[in-house]
Design a protein around this motif. Structure first.
Motif, PDB file in Angstrom:
ATOM      1  N   MET A   1      37.668  38.848  59.386  1.00  0.00           N
ATOM      2  CA  MET A   1      37.562  37.622  58.608  1.00  0.00           C
ATOM      3  C   MET A   1      38.410  37.691  57.329  1.00  0.00           C
ATOM      4  SD  MET A   1      34.216  36.085  56.678  1.00  0.00           S
ATOM      5  CE  MET A   1      33.192  36.121  58.139  1.00  0.00           C
ATOM      6  N   LEU A   2      38.263  38.807  56.561  1.00  0.00           N
ATOM      7  CA  LEU A   2      38.959  38.892  55.275  1.00  0.00           C
ATOM      8  C   LEU A   2      40.453  39.101  55.474  1.00  0.00           C
ATOM      9  CD1 LEU A   2      36.766  41.170  52.972  1.00  0.00           C
ATOM     10  CD2 LEU A   2      36.656  38.696  53.296  1.00  0.00           C
ATOM     11  N   GLY A   3      41.236  38.299  54.766  1.00  0.00           N
ATOM     12  CA  GLY A   3      42.675  38.480  54.755  1.00  0.00           C
ATOM     13  C   GLY A   3      43.110  39.139  53.458  1.00  0.00           C
ATOM     14  N   ARG A   4      44.231  38.697  52.919  1.00  0.00           N
ATOM     15  CA  ARG A   4      44.774  39.269  51.683  1.00  0.00           C
ATOM     16  C   ARG A   4      43.818  39.077  50.507  1.00  0.00           C
ATOM     17  NH1 ARG A   4      48.386  36.887  49.282  1.00  0.00           N
ATOM     18  NH2 ARG A   4      49.787  38.528  48.586  1.00  0.00           N
ATOM     19  N   VAL A   5      43.924  39.962  49.541  1.00  0.00           N
ATOM     20  CA  VAL A   5      43.297  39.699  48.236  1.00  0.00           C
ATOM     21  C   VAL A   5      44.188  38.687  47.537  1.00  0.00           C
ATOM     22  CG1 VAL A   5      42.695  40.652  45.984  1.00  0.00           C
ATOM     23  CG2 VAL A   5      42.200  41.957  48.061  1.00  0.00           C
ATOM     24  N   ASN A   6      43.684  37.466  47.391  1.00  0.00           N
ATOM     25  CA  ASN A   6      44.473  36.426  46.738  1.00  0.00           C
ATOM     26  C   ASN A   6      44.568  36.678  45.239  1.00  0.00           C
ATOM     27  OD1 ASN A   6      44.524  33.591  45.281  1.00  0.00           O
ATOM     28  ND2 ASN A   6      45.534  33.335  47.272  1.00  0.00           N
ATOM     29  N   HIS A   7      43.442  37.000  44.618  1.00  0.00           N
ATOM     30  CA  HIS A   7      43.467  37.348  43.188  1.00  0.00           C
ATOM     31  C   HIS A   7      42.203  38.094  42.809  1.00  0.00           C
ATOM     32  CE1 HIS A   7      41.510  33.279  43.146  1.00  0.00           C
ATOM     33  NE2 HIS A   7      40.724  33.840  42.237  1.00  0.00           N
ATOM     34  N   ILE A   8      42.303  38.783  41.695  1.00  0.00           N
ATOM     35  CA  ILE A   8      41.152  39.393  41.029  1.00  0.00           C
ATOM     36  C   ILE A   8      40.990  38.610  39.729  1.00  0.00           C
ATOM     37  CG2 ILE A   8      40.178  41.496  40.032  1.00  0.00           C
ATOM     38  CD1 ILE A   8      43.179  42.243  41.919  1.00  0.00           C
ATOM     39  N   ALA A   9      39.798  38.043  39.516  1.00  0.00           N
ATOM     40  CA  ALA A   9      39.586  37.214  38.328  1.00  0.00           C
ATOM     41  C   ALA A   9      38.898  38.023  37.244  1.00  0.00           C
ATOM     42  CB  ALA A   9      38.740  36.003  38.681  1.00  0.00           C
ATOM     43  N   ILE A  10      39.419  37.899  36.039  1.00  0.00           N
ATOM     44  CA  ILE A  10      38.880  38.596  34.869  1.00  0.00           C
ATOM     45  C   ILE A  10      38.541  37.542  33.825  1.00  0.00           C
ATOM     46  CG2 ILE A  10      39.442  40.199  33.000  1.00  0.00           C
ATOM     47  CD1 ILE A  10      41.226  41.708  34.945  1.00  0.00           C
ATOM     48  N   ALA A  11      37.284  37.488  33.416  1.00  0.00           N
ATOM     49  CA  ALA A  11      36.879  36.554  32.366  1.00  0.00           C
ATOM     50  C   ALA A  11      37.151  37.201  31.015  1.00  0.00           C
ATOM     51  CB  ALA A  11      35.402  36.210  32.499  1.00  0.00           C
ATOM     52  N   VAL A  12      37.722  36.433  30.101  1.00  0.00           N
ATOM     53  CA  VAL A  12      38.052  36.967  28.772  1.00  0.00           C
ATOM     54  C   VAL A  12      37.615  35.962  27.711  1.00  0.00           C
ATOM     55  CG1 VAL A  12      39.990  38.358  29.601  1.00  0.00           C
ATOM     56  CG2 VAL A  12      40.416  36.014  28.836  1.00  0.00           C
ATOM     57  N   PRO A  13      37.221  36.469  26.548  1.00  0.00           N
ATOM     58  CA  PRO A  13      36.788  35.549  25.489  1.00  0.00           C
ATOM     59  C   PRO A  13      37.958  34.899  24.764  1.00  0.00           C
ATOM     60  CG  PRO A  13      36.521  37.834  24.784  1.00  0.00           C
ATOM     61  CD  PRO A  13      36.975  37.870  26.213  1.00  0.00           C
TER      62      PRO A  13
ATOM     63  N   TYR B   1      30.909  45.196  54.543  1.00  0.00           N
ATOM     64  CA  TYR B   1      32.335  44.836  54.583  1.00  0.00           C
ATOM     65  C   TYR B   1      32.859  44.829  56.019  1.00  0.00           C
ATOM     66  CZ  TYR B   1      33.062  44.331  49.618  1.00  0.00           C
ATOM     67  OH  TYR B   1      33.017  43.848  48.335  1.00  0.00           O
ATOM     68  N   ARG B   2      32.364  45.766  56.831  1.00  0.00           N
ATOM     69  CA  ARG B   2      32.855  45.854  58.216  1.00  0.00           C
ATOM     70  C   ARG B   2      32.255  44.750  59.089  1.00  0.00           C
ATOM     71  NH1 ARG B   2      30.592  50.897  60.156  1.00  0.00           N
ATOM     72  NH2 ARG B   2      28.817  49.510  60.485  1.00  0.00           N
ATOM     73  N   ASP B   3      30.927  44.630  59.060  1.00  0.00           N
ATOM     74  CA  ASP B   3      30.263  43.766  60.034  1.00  0.00           C
ATOM     75  C   ASP B   3      30.128  42.323  59.540  1.00  0.00           C
ATOM     76  OD1 ASP B   3      30.033  46.130  61.419  1.00  0.00           O
ATOM     77  OD2 ASP B   3      27.994  46.522  60.708  1.00  0.00           O
ATOM     78  N   THR B   4      29.729  42.160  58.274  1.00  0.00           N
ATOM     79  CA  THR B   4      29.530  40.797  57.769  1.00  0.00           C
ATOM     80  C   THR B   4      30.865  40.158  57.389  1.00  0.00           C
ATOM     81  OG1 THR B   4      27.421  41.574  56.881  1.00  0.00           O
ATOM     82  CG2 THR B   4      28.180  39.411  56.139  1.00  0.00           C
ATOM     83  N   LEU B   5      31.723  40.926  56.724  1.00  0.00           N
ATOM     84  CA  LEU B   5      32.983  40.361  56.229  1.00  0.00           C
ATOM     85  C   LEU B   5      34.150  40.636  57.173  1.00  0.00           C
ATOM     86  CD1 LEU B   5      32.536  41.176  52.440  1.00  0.00           C
ATOM     87  CD2 LEU B   5      32.518  38.897  53.477  1.00  0.00           C
ATOM     88  N   GLY B   6      33.932  41.426  58.195  1.00  0.00           N
ATOM     89  CA  GLY B   6      34.961  41.615  59.218  1.00  0.00           C
ATOM     90  C   GLY B   6      36.218  42.304  58.725  1.00  0.00           C
ATOM     91  N   ALA B   7      36.057  43.318  57.870  1.00  0.00           N
ATOM     92  CA  ALA B   7      37.227  44.043  57.360  1.00  0.00           C
ATOM     93  C   ALA B   7      37.297  45.425  58.008  1.00  0.00           C
ATOM     94  CB  ALA B   7      37.143  44.185  55.845  1.00  0.00           C
ATOM     95  N   ARG B   8      38.499  46.009  57.966  1.00  0.00           N
ATOM     96  CA  ARG B   8      38.686  47.363  58.484  1.00  0.00           C
ATOM     97  C   ARG B   8      38.288  48.353  57.396  1.00  0.00           C
ATOM     98  NH1 ARG B   8      44.112  50.207  60.314  1.00  0.00           N
ATOM     99  NH2 ARG B   8      44.763  49.188  58.407  1.00  0.00           N
ATOM    100  N   VAL B   9      37.432  49.299  57.711  1.00  0.00           N
ATOM    101  CA  VAL B   9      36.965  50.261  56.706  1.00  0.00           C
ATOM    102  C   VAL B   9      37.252  51.675  57.196  1.00  0.00           C
ATOM    103  CG1 VAL B   9      35.133  48.716  55.882  1.00  0.00           C
ATOM    104  CG2 VAL B   9      34.617  50.385  57.671  1.00  0.00           C
ATOM    105  N   SER B  10      37.459  52.578  56.234  1.00  0.00           N
ATOM    106  CA  SER B  10      37.724  53.981  56.573  1.00  0.00           C
ATOM    107  C   SER B  10      36.420  54.742  56.768  1.00  0.00           C
ATOM    108  CB  SER B  10      38.521  54.632  55.437  1.00  0.00           C
ATOM    109  OG  SER B  10      37.660  54.889  54.336  1.00  0.00           O
ATOM    110  N   GLN B  11      36.544  55.967  57.238  1.00  0.00           N
ATOM    111  CA  GLN B  11      35.418  56.896  57.200  1.00  0.00           C
ATOM    112  C   GLN B  11      35.145  57.274  55.744  1.00  0.00           C
ATOM    113  OE1 GLN B  11      33.507  58.144  59.845  1.00  0.00           O
ATOM    114  NE2 GLN B  11      34.549  56.439  60.825  1.00  0.00           N
TER     115      GLN B  11
END
Lengths: 134, 134
Positions: free
Chosen positions: A1-13, B22-32
């Motif tokens: 299901m998961l593809g690329r990490v599109n972004h990591i969001a960081i909240a800043v004041p 991450y593996r089963d619910t989110l369908g990602a490839r995970v390492s040992q």
């Protein structure tokens, strides 16, 4: 299901200070700030070669990052956004697994103009996960 | 200075449960799982197309993630690791900017066998940043 990490969001004041820190101290390429009043944030993108960091500053009275900054006044990592190819299929599969989607369960239009959903951090080991259809 | 996002690290109280999620619910490839006693963690890598997520569980009595999990018992995003081409040049440039490097300032060997340094989160808007030389 998961593809690329599109972004990591960081909240800043203080978005201007954070932008200067990423640009000048860390030597990264940063975008101009974009006010997104419908999302309650002003954002700056830090462009890395393989993904991006999204710096978020609260905008307006009902910002979704205001409570986070009350708990974390210096700022901090707020969420990770993963790309999915079919957000409704992803949502339905997650629901079958018992994972909770925040809000009504209907995708909203995210900061990039694409359908997004957020998953409950309690179901994902303390991490707020955004899914974005690309 | 900043290159690719090498990984996003997430501390979790139960690595087996998080790996299954991450593996089963989110369908990602995970390492040992890999025990890294010299780093005080056991790690599982979640392999995404453009970067990876590193799930961290404390190992031993002096784990660097134990205090984080006391504050965040469900787990949470712990740090972001950026690649740099020359870690000593990066460190010296950061020191000139007044940014604090954690520990002695000398790079250690990280989980991937390469030199790493950590930057003080107070100097980077609440985010713990790891730099890894690649």
């Amino acid at each position: 299901m998961l593809g690329r990490v599109n972004h990591i969001a960081i909240a800043v004041p203080d978005l201007a200070a954070a932008t200067a820190g990423y640009r000048d101290t860390l030597g990264a390429r940063v975008s101009q700030p974009q006010a997104l009043p419908e999302h309650g944030v002003t954002v700056v993108f830090v462009e890395l070669p393989n993904t991006k960091v999204e710096l978020l500053e609260p905008l307006g009275d009902n910002s979704p990052v205001a409570a986070f900054l009350e708990k974390n006044p210096s700022g901090g990592m707020h969420h990770i956004c993963y790309e999915v190819s079919d957000i409704l299929a992803a949502r339905d599969q997650l629901a079958k697994s018992g994972a909770r989607v925040l809000g009504s369960g209907e995708p909203k239009t995210g900061a990039h103009g694409r359908p997004v959903l957020f998953l409950h951090p309690k179901d994902f080991f303390g991490t707020l996960i955004e899914l974005e259809q690309v």
